[in-house]
Design a protein around this motif. Structure first.
Motif, PDB file in Angstrom:
ATOM      1  N   PHE A  49       0.841  -1.189   0.000  1.00 49.52           N
ATOM      2  CA  PHE A  49       0.000   0.000   0.000  1.00 49.52           C
ATOM      3  C   PHE A  49       0.886   1.253   0.000  1.00 49.52           C
ATOM      4  O   PHE A  49       1.900   1.306   0.717  1.00 49.52           O
ATOM      5  CB  PHE A  49      -0.911   0.029   1.245  1.00 49.52           C
ATOM      6  CG  PHE A  49      -1.808  -1.166   1.361  1.00 49.52           C
ATOM      7  CD1 PHE A  49      -3.057  -1.182   0.757  1.00 49.52           C
ATOM      8  CD2 PHE A  49      -1.400  -2.295   2.067  1.00 49.52           C
ATOM      9  CE1 PHE A  49      -3.880  -2.297   0.868  1.00 49.52           C
ATOM     10  CE2 PHE A  49      -2.215  -3.404   2.176  1.00 49.52           C
ATOM     11  CZ  PHE A  49      -3.461  -3.410   1.568  1.00 49.52           C
ATOM     12  N   GLY A  50       0.529   2.231  -0.820  1.00 50.75           N
ATOM     13  CA  GLY A  50       1.234   3.510  -0.850  1.00 50.75           C
ATOM     14  C   GLY A  50       0.249   4.641  -0.657  1.00 50.75           C
ATOM     15  O   GLY A  50      -0.852   4.630  -1.217  1.00 50.75           O
ATOM     16  N   TYR A  51       0.646   5.667   0.138  1.00 52.98           N
ATOM     17  CA  TYR A  51      -0.265   6.745   0.510  1.00 52.98           C
ATOM     18  C   TYR A  51       0.285   8.098   0.039  1.00 52.98           C
ATOM     19  O   TYR A  51       1.472   8.254  -0.269  1.00 52.98           O
ATOM     20  CB  TYR A  51      -0.464   6.762   2.031  1.00 52.98           C
ATOM     21  CG  TYR A  51      -1.185   5.540   2.541  1.00 52.98           C
ATOM     22  CD1 TYR A  51      -2.563   5.546   2.706  1.00 52.98           C
ATOM     23  CD2 TYR A  51      -0.486   4.376   2.838  1.00 52.98           C
ATOM     24  CE1 TYR A  51      -3.234   4.419   3.159  1.00 52.98           C
ATOM     25  CE2 TYR A  51      -1.147   3.243   3.287  1.00 52.98           C
ATOM     26  CZ  TYR A  51      -2.524   3.263   3.446  1.00 52.98           C
ATOM     27  OH  TYR A  51      -3.184   2.149   3.887  1.00 52.98           O
ATOM     28  N   ARG A  52      -0.603   9.072   0.000  1.00 52.02           N
ATOM     29  CA  ARG A  52      -0.224  10.400  -0.451  1.00 52.02           C
ATOM     30  C   ARG A  52       0.792  11.070   0.482  1.00 52.02           C
ATOM     31  O   ARG A  52       1.547  11.943   0.059  1.00 52.02           O
ATOM     32  CB  ARG A  52      -1.458  11.286  -0.575  1.00 52.02           C
ATOM     33  CG  ARG A  52      -2.327  10.939  -1.781  1.00 52.02           C
ATOM     34  CD  ARG A  52      -3.427  11.962  -1.965  1.00 52.02           C
ATOM     35  NE  ARG A  52      -4.212  11.684  -3.178  1.00 52.02           N
ATOM     36  CZ  ARG A  52      -5.203  12.443  -3.608  1.00 52.02           C
ATOM     37  NH1 ARG A  52      -5.567  13.519  -2.913  1.00 52.02           N
ATOM     38  NH2 ARG A  52      -5.861  12.134  -4.715  1.00 52.02           N
ATOM     39  N   ASN A  53       0.801  10.681   1.734  1.00 51.93           N
ATOM     40  CA  ASN A  53       1.775  11.256   2.658  1.00 51.93           C
ATOM     41  C   ASN A  53       3.150  10.599   2.546  1.00 51.93           C
ATOM     42  O   ASN A  53       4.062  10.927   3.313  1.00 51.93           O
ATOM     43  CB  ASN A  53       1.272  11.165   4.095  1.00 51.93           C
ATOM     44  CG  ASN A  53       1.085   9.721   4.569  1.00 51.93           C
ATOM     45  OD1 ASN A  53       1.315   8.763   3.810  1.00 51.93           O
ATOM     46  ND2 ASN A  53       0.664   9.556   5.817  1.00 51.93           N
ATOM     47  N   GLY A  54       3.302   9.649   1.615  1.00 49.67           N
ATOM     48  CA  GLY A  54       4.584   9.003   1.394  1.00 49.67           C
ATOM     49  C   GLY A  54       4.784   7.697   2.130  1.00 49.67           C
ATOM     50  O   GLY A  54       5.813   7.039   1.946  1.00 49.67           O
ATOM     51  N   ASP A  55       3.828   7.271   2.974  1.00 49.02           N
ATOM     52  CA  ASP A  55       3.982   6.025   3.713  1.00 49.02           C
ATOM     53  C   ASP A  55       3.849   4.832   2.771  1.00 49.02           C
ATOM     54  O   ASP A  55       3.035   4.836   1.825  1.00 49.02           O
ATOM     55  CB  ASP A  55       2.932   5.912   4.813  1.00 49.02           C
ATOM     56  CG  ASP A  55       3.200   6.892   5.942  1.00 49.02           C
ATOM     57  OD1 ASP A  55       4.335   7.407   6.015  1.00 49.02           O
ATOM     58  OD2 ASP A  55       2.268   7.164   6.728  1.00 49.02           O
ATOM     59  N   VAL A  56       4.650   3.799   3.035  1.00 53.42           N
ATOM     60  CA  VAL A  56       4.600   2.539   2.281  1.00 53.42           C
ATOM     61  C   VAL A  56       4.426   1.411   3.297  1.00 53.42           C
ATOM     62  O   VAL A  56       5.241   1.273   4.222  1.00 53.42           O
ATOM     63  CB  VAL A  56       5.875   2.325   1.444  1.00 53.42           C
ATOM     64  CG1 VAL A  56       5.810   0.982   0.722  1.00 53.42           C
ATOM     65  CG2 VAL A  56       6.051   3.460   0.441  1.00 53.42           C
ATOM     66  N   LEU A  57       3.356   0.594   3.112  1.00 53.01           N
ATOM     67  CA  LEU A  57       3.050  -0.485   4.051  1.00 53.01           C
ATOM     68  C   LEU A  57       2.967  -1.807   3.301  1.00 53.01           C
ATOM     69  O   LEU A  57       2.607  -1.855   2.108  1.00 53.01           O
ATOM     70  CB  LEU A  57       1.723  -0.232   4.780  1.00 53.01           C
ATOM     71  CG  LEU A  57       1.695   0.807   5.919  1.00 53.01           C
ATOM     72  CD1 LEU A  57       1.856   2.219   5.374  1.00 53.01           C
ATOM     73  CD2 LEU A  57       0.392   0.696   6.714  1.00 53.01           C
ATOM     74  N   ARG A  58       3.260  -2.877   4.048  1.00 55.88           N
ATOM     75  CA  ARG A  58       3.100  -4.227   3.515  1.00 55.88           C
ATOM     76  C   ARG A  58       2.268  -5.051   4.498  1.00 55.88           C
ATOM     77  O   ARG A  58       2.579  -5.083   5.701  1.00 55.88           O
ATOM     78  CB  ARG A  58       4.455  -4.899   3.294  1.00 55.88           C
ATOM     79  CG  ARG A  58       4.335  -6.228   2.550  1.00 55.88           C
ATOM     80  CD  ARG A  58       5.620  -7.028   2.592  1.00 55.88           C
ATOM     81  NE  ARG A  58       5.838  -7.616   3.919  1.00 55.88           N
ATOM     82  CZ  ARG A  58       6.678  -8.625   4.171  1.00 55.88           C
ATOM     83  NH1 ARG A  58       7.388  -9.142   3.196  1.00 55.88           N
ATOM     84  NH2 ARG A  58       6.815  -9.096   5.393  1.00 55.88           N
ATOM     85  N   TYR A  59       1.223  -5.728   3.955  1.00 62.88           N
ATOM     86  CA  TYR A  59       0.378  -6.586   4.802  1.00 62.88           C
ATOM     87  C   TYR A  59       0.539  -8.014   4.321  1.00 62.88           C
ATOM     88  O   TYR A  59       0.355  -8.331   3.137  1.00 62.88           O
ATOM     89  CB  TYR A  59      -1.084  -6.166   4.703  1.00 62.88           C
ATOM     90  CG  TYR A  59      -2.015  -7.057   5.496  1.00 62.88           C
ATOM     91  CD1 TYR A  59      -2.180  -6.847   6.854  1.00 62.88           C
ATOM     92  CD2 TYR A  59      -2.693  -8.110   4.889  1.00 62.88           C
ATOM     93  CE1 TYR A  59      -3.026  -7.668   7.595  1.00 62.88           C
ATOM     94  CE2 TYR A  59      -3.526  -8.933   5.614  1.00 62.88           C
ATOM     95  CZ  TYR A  59      -3.689  -8.713   6.972  1.00 62.88           C
ATOM     96  OH  TYR A  59      -4.516  -9.533   7.706  1.00 62.88           O
ATOM     97  N   ARG A  60       0.869  -8.917   5.276  1.00 63.08           N
ATOM     98  CA  ARG A  60       1.006 -10.332   4.937  1.00 63.08           C
ATOM     99  C   ARG A  60       0.802 -11.155   6.198  1.00 63.08           C
ATOM    100  O   ARG A  60       1.410 -10.883   7.234  1.00 63.08           O
ATOM    101  CB  ARG A  60       2.394 -10.604   4.353  1.00 63.08           C
ATOM    102  CG  ARG A  60       2.606 -12.061   3.962  1.00 63.08           C
ATOM    103  CD  ARG A  60       4.004 -12.290   3.427  1.00 63.08           C
ATOM    104  NE  ARG A  60       4.238 -13.701   3.136  1.00 63.08           N
ATOM    105  CZ  ARG A  60       5.386 -14.209   2.731  1.00 63.08           C
ATOM    106  NH1 ARG A  60       6.422 -13.400   2.549  1.00 63.08           N
ATOM    107  NH2 ARG A  60       5.518 -15.494   2.506  1.00 63.08           N
ATOM    108  N   ASP A  61      -0.069 -12.154   6.049  1.00 60.18           N
ATOM    109  CA  ASP A  61      -0.328 -13.090   7.151  1.00 60.18           C
ATOM    110  C   ASP A  61      -0.662 -12.373   8.452  1.00 60.18           C
ATOM    111  O   ASP A  61      -0.193 -12.746   9.544  1.00 60.18           O
ATOM    112  CB  ASP A  61       0.882 -14.018   7.361  1.00 60.18           C
ATOM    113  CG  ASP A  61       1.181 -14.858   6.131  1.00 60.18           C
ATOM    114  OD1 ASP A  61       0.229 -15.135   5.362  1.00 60.18           O
ATOM    115  OD2 ASP A  61       2.349 -15.218   5.925  1.00 60.18           O
ATOM    116  N   GLY A  62      -1.464 -11.321   8.332  1.00 61.83           N
ATOM    117  CA  GLY A  62      -1.917 -10.617   9.529  1.00 61.83           C
ATOM    118  C   GLY A  62      -0.919  -9.629  10.104  1.00 61.83           C
ATOM    119  O   GLY A  62      -1.212  -9.000  11.126  1.00 61.83           O
TER     120      GLY A  62
END
Length: 610
Positions: A75-88
């Motif tokens: 996931f990428g957001y307008r504020n520059g954050d980058v997240l990864r979701y896997r196995d909870g």
């Protein structure tokens, strides 16, 4: 559609008013489907039911998301954050350099995890996002799509157009993200339909089975046939045509081109030849010693440098044709700028000598001030000595003389040869000695002024008096041209000479004494030599006798003038006292030898030793 069949999924019950048209993005990971629904948010469909992504800890803000082959969602957001979701589990990633990518608009997960925003792109490496660099830095801002060909080449849909990166260049940058990607750009001049559509919810670019890339532009759909592309294999021809200094134009030739002193500006003109789209050539130049890195010429074919320092320079030029074929050998021009006199080492040496000379002049000025101050103090000291001498002569000695006369008158009334008269005569004799010693002391206080600073004249009078008192032959020899001694040196030399003569007269049992004064160019010397009995070897070795302080005082006086005093046996018999004082401390400033005479004397001494 999955495994050849179509499944219809109901909309999330949390969005009763949403329709199929409100679903603006779909993605599927390993075991679930993700849907972004306008005005409702992000939902995950797994196990036959929908769940709101916010319950999984995923922020609801406007986002871009993509599924990865390993089952993770990015996931990428307008504020520059980058997240990864896997196995909870939800992880956050940041740039390794501490910077930002701006609003995240694109994430590609086909092979490498590539994240792009308004301020650049990055690739996931060793658990951190490493910023990518490119020959065209702005091309990596706001990527809209990424297509990977079967041979590993990449096509990036950028804000400047389609950019081609070879497999070798991509892998080299993956090993070291600091290495710039070498891009071949295709823009509107190559047929790109309008400008790229950057802010789409799906990747803008896809590859079909025929090897064609389909993408969307503002003026329509574009197709690029990657299987039938012409590539110019010939590197561009380069030439440096001229070099100008504002006053004269030079034609490049073999060797080093010599330029005049202090050119205000240097203009270098060159040509880069290409028969197809020369405006898309990449031309780089560098002036060694001035430019730290290669500089982009763009459409310019003339570069200028101002205020170059003297020295030798090498101008280098290289270029790539529109298809990215580089002329790495390039061409170069070596030229040298002649230094003006004020830019030479000799000028700097002269400046240094001038500074040292000025410093030495200030030192001499300061020394003259100190000498004048010391002479003033010494003059006051001599005046005080003269005042004390007058007071002793006019009061104390006259009073003692009067007492002696009165006691002498009383003694004449005593019976002749009486014990009282004999004792009185002995006391009167001692009193006469006291008067003589007092007169000598008074004379010592006023010697420098009495003899006008002439040390030879003072010793002449001292020798005459000692010959008369001790009935010994005393000879005074003077070598060299007479010079006035420094007042302080005059006093110390006189006391040392007087002490040496007195010791020889009283203790040496000598019949002849020789005193020599040497007015040398480099030094002043005083020698007192007698033919008496000499002194013991122990005293000669130690320089003094136990319980006697006369020689110690003479040594201290010599040391005060940076000189030395030695005792040694005379050539035949007796003792020789020898004192030496540097000319700079012995002579008055106006009487010191010039530096030429000192240098000549020093050379003569060297020749005599040789």
């Amino acid at each position: 559609r999955h495994d050849g069949r179509v499944d219809l999924l109901p909309l999330p019950p949390d969005c009763p008013s949403a329709g199929a048209a409100d679903v603006n993005r779909l993605a599927e990971d390993r075991d679930s489907t993700w849907a972004a629904i306008r005005a409702c948010g992000l939902f995950r469909y797994s196990g036959g039911k929908w769940s709101n992504a916010e319950r999984l800890g995923i922020p609801r803000a406007d986002r871009y998301f993509a599924a990865a082959p390993d089952g993770a969602m990015w996931f990428g957001y307008r504020n520059g954050d980058v997240l990864r979701y896997r196995d909870g589990q939800l992880l956050t990633y940041a740039l390794a350099d501490g910077g930002v990518l701006g609003a995240i608009r694109f994430i590609d997960t086909q092979q490498d995890i590539v994240v792009s925003g308004g301020e650049g792109s990055a690739v996931l490496k060793n658990g951190k996002l490493q910023r990518l660099h490119a020959s065209e830095p702005e091309a990596l801002n706001n990527l809209a799509g990424l297509v990977i060909l079967p041979n590993g080449d990449r096509w990036l849909n950028t804000g400047l157009g389609l950019a081609h990166v070879t497999q070798a260049d991509w892998q080299a940058s993956m090993r070291d993200p600091r290495r710039p990607l070498r891009l071949r750009l295709l823009d509107a001049a190559d047929g790109y339909p309008g400008t790229p559509v950057l802010f789409a919810t799906v990747p803008n670019g896809t590859l079909d089975q025929a090897g064609k890339i389909w993408f969307a532009g503002t003026d329509g759909i574009g197709v690029l046939d990657t299987m039938h592309m012409y590539r110019n294999p010939l590197p561009p021809t380069l030439q440096i045509t001229s070099l100008g200094t504002g006053e004269r134009l030079y034609v490049p030739a073999d060797g080093v081109l010599q330029l005049p002193q202090r050119p205000e500006r240097i203009d270098i003109q060159f040509a880069a030849l290409s028969l197809t789209m020369p405006e898309k050539m990449q031309v780089l130049y560098q002036l060694e010693g001035v430019d730290r890195d290669w500089q982009r010429a763009g459409l310019r074919r003339l570069v200028s440098y101002a205020n170059l320092s003297p020295g030798q320079y090498r101008f280098r030029l290289k270029a790539a044709n529109p298809d990215g074929v580089w002329n790495e050998t390039g061409v170069s021009l070596t030229f040298a700028i002649a230094p003006a006199f004020t830019q030479t080492v000799w000028f700097y040496l002269l400046c240094g000598i001038a500074v040292l000379g000025a410093g030495y002049g200030l030192y001499l000025m300061r020394m003259r001030q100190l000498v004048r101050r010391m002479n003033a103090v010494l003059g006051a000291r001599l005046l005080e000595r003269e005042r004390i001498a007058r007071a002793l002569h006019d009061s104390l000695l006259q009073s003692v003389q009067a007492l002696v006369l009165r006691f002498g008158a009383i003694g004449r009334h005593l019976p002749p040869d009486s014990p009282a008269q004999q004792k009185l005569h002995a006391l009167l004799s001692d009193a006469d000695g006291v008067i003589v010693e007092g007169r000598n002391a008074v004379m010592g206080l006023r010697l420098a002024s009495v003899y006008g600073g002439d040390i030879a004249l003072a010793f002449t009078r001292l020798v005459e008096r000692m010959q008369a008192e001790h009935k010994i032959t005393i000879v005074l020899n003077v070598r060299g041209a007479r010079r006035r001694l420094d007042p302080l040196a005059w006093e110390e030399v006189y006391h040392v000479g007087a002490e040496a003569l007195l010791n020889a007269c009283r203790h040496a049992s000598a019949s002849r004494i020789v005193m020599e004064l040497g007015y040398g160019v480099q030094e002043f010397s005083l020698t007192v030599r007698d033919n008496g009995k000499g002194i013991a070897d122990e005293a000669l070795h130690d320089g003094s006798r136990a319980g006697h302080w006369g020689v110690v005082g003479m040594r201290e006086r010599a040391a005060a003038l940076n000189g030395c005093l030695q005792l040694k046996a005379a050539p035949v018999r007796g003792l020789e006292v020898w004192m030496r004082i540097p000319a700079a401390r012995a002579y008055d400033r106006d009487s010191r030898p010039s530096w030429r005479r000192r240098l000549r004397a020093w050379l003569d001494r060297l020749n005599s030793r040789a």
